[in-house]
Design an enzyme around this catalytic site. Sequence first.
Site, PDB file in Angstrom:
ATOM      1  N   HIS A  67       0.830  -1.206   0.000  1.00 42.36           N
ATOM      2  CA  HIS A  67       0.000   0.000   0.000  1.00 42.36           C
ATOM      3  C   HIS A  67       0.865   1.256   0.000  1.00 42.36           C
ATOM      4  O   HIS A  67       2.056   1.216   0.307  1.00 42.36           O
ATOM      5  CB  HIS A  67      -0.946   0.016   1.210  1.00 42.36           C
ATOM      6  CG  HIS A  67      -0.246  -0.145   2.525  1.00 42.36           C
ATOM      7  ND1 HIS A  67       0.010  -1.385   3.067  1.00 42.36           N
ATOM      8  CD2 HIS A  67       0.256   0.755   3.398  1.00 42.36           C
ATOM      9  CE1 HIS A  67       0.635  -1.236   4.219  1.00 42.36           C
ATOM     10  NE2 HIS A  67       0.800   0.060   4.449  1.00 42.36           N
ATOM     11  N   CYS A  94       1.588   1.571  12.361  1.00 38.39           N
ATOM     12  CA  CYS A  94       2.570   1.160  11.355  1.00 38.39           C
ATOM     13  C   CYS A  94       3.086   2.418  10.662  1.00 38.39           C
ATOM     14  O   CYS A  94       2.494   3.487  10.794  1.00 38.39           O
ATOM     15  CB  CYS A  94       1.959   0.182  10.359  1.00 38.39           C
ATOM     16  SG  CYS A  94       0.752   0.887   9.220  1.00 38.39           S
TER      17      CYS A  94
END
Length: 606
Positions: free
Chosen positions: A62, A164
Amino acid sequence: MLEKKYIKLKLTGKTKDEILSELVEVLNEGGALEDKDEFLKVVKQREATSSTGLEEGIAIPHGKSRAVKKPAVAFGRSEGVDFDSLDGEPSKLFFMIAAPENATDSHIETLSKLTNKLLDDELRERLEIAKTEDEVLAILSEEKKIEEKVVDKKAGFVIAVTACPVGIAHTYMAADSLVNKGKELGVEIKVETNGSVGVKNELSTEDIKRATGVIVAADKTIDMDRFAGKRVIQVPVKQAIRVPKELIEKTLNGEGEVYVASSNSNKDKQGDKKEKTGIYKHLMNGVSHMLPLVVCGGVLIALSIALSGIKAGSGADVSNPFFKSMLDLGAAAFGLMIPILAGYIAMSIADRPGLAPGLVGGALANSVGAGFLGGMVAGFAAGYIAKWVKSWNVPEGLKPIMPIFVIPLVSTSLVGVIMYFIGAPISGFMNMLTDVLKGMESGSIFLALILGCMISFDMGGPINKVAFLFGSAMITQGVPTVMGPIAVAICIPPISMGIATMMAPKNYESGEREAGKAAFAMGLIGITEGAIPFAAADPFRVIPSIMVGSGVGAVIAAIGKVADHAPHGGPIVLPVVENKLMFIVAIVVGSLVSAIMVNILKKIKK
């Protein structure tokens, strides 16, 4: 976000890079990207941070970039590619998430729902054998109810934080994994996410206080000091996705290390009201980001002046090109000090949308001469205004442009108006103070006391400047005895704070202790701004203390007839000072008075 045009059931790539390029091409052909090369670069940068290959054959590469036109998800299926997955097995199911730079909460929540579905073993098996794009969409559209046990509050209360580096996929997968497993086990759990849209479901002081233990599943820095004294289990974010049951059970069993805070602030232990704690937290966020600029800028300026010297009548004489460059570099760092203070105070309050108006407000505080106090006003104003604008209920069509256009524009404009109105009163006040000082008898003890207190009140701000410029003007009129007390007062704030951190290090955070050493060096060169971080962090104890010390030092200098022939201060001007012994005595006594007083006040506070 996942449409038929973004699905490719047979990926042909044999390597990780080939799969990434193929999925980016799928998104590009579907019209989701402005610049496929730029987005591919962002995705690869994310992979370099840590692989997005999970277990059970799933990978979720991503990226978040301005190269993305609209939020989209591409799905691809392969016979198996080495994707550096957690279990070392080949990855077969790929979901590539493309998020625009202005991704809204709704975008991220939708992506969170998708990633949550991938935790279901049966769903993954069905995706592997799906024959058509419509079948894939149907499988992912199904809602599966989680069997929840009745929460046993006696078993304990688990809190967690997930984060993250990009804050899109793993952050929310880890949170969902922990929450779902908690429901299955009948365990009370609350999870805070530190994602790309900021902190959500934030843990309160009360949550932390009553928690049995803490799980921190994070691959980036988060605020850990709030967990001081609690048992904390720290793991990579993928572990919360992989073994949530194990982490929850370990927490309930009292496993994990007792976390020791990196500072002695213990902000929330005293039972302060929530708003008070919040203001202190926002303030410290600004101070901690400002500290490196104060230290590096101050040291560069101090070295350039120390190695160049002081001349009577002209002050610091930095003529060597190398030292001049060093001085300019330090001055540039100092110029960023107030904007950074204001910007990060605002960011702490309103998250990323507060940063731009805070920085601009801090720059305006500099330009109107409002000093660090003006910067603090600008930071809090920008933060709360941006937070207010964020809360507006706007149509869905406007939501994507809120964080990058509406919030910064409205917040910055309103902060600009506030700082504009602050500028005029400050200017008038400075003129009034100058007239008052001119009416006093030069050489008087009362004048010395007033000047000493003014110098240390805002350390480079408007009141400081009035006193300094008054002293400088008196040198040109042949009255250097006014500059003498000012030269003493100039160096006492940073020297005294340096001494205070050495005398009672437990009263100060680790960053402040390091800043204390730099402040002491800055004081020797006459840089009052070295004390600003301490004053910003604890104004109600530091400012009165340094004002008293500077006032005492200035009075001693006036009694000793100290005269300074250079518009500068600190021990570095000793060569151009008359009555050198009294000059040194005044600095020593004033610095000790300030250091002792501030430590006493901090002890009383504790």
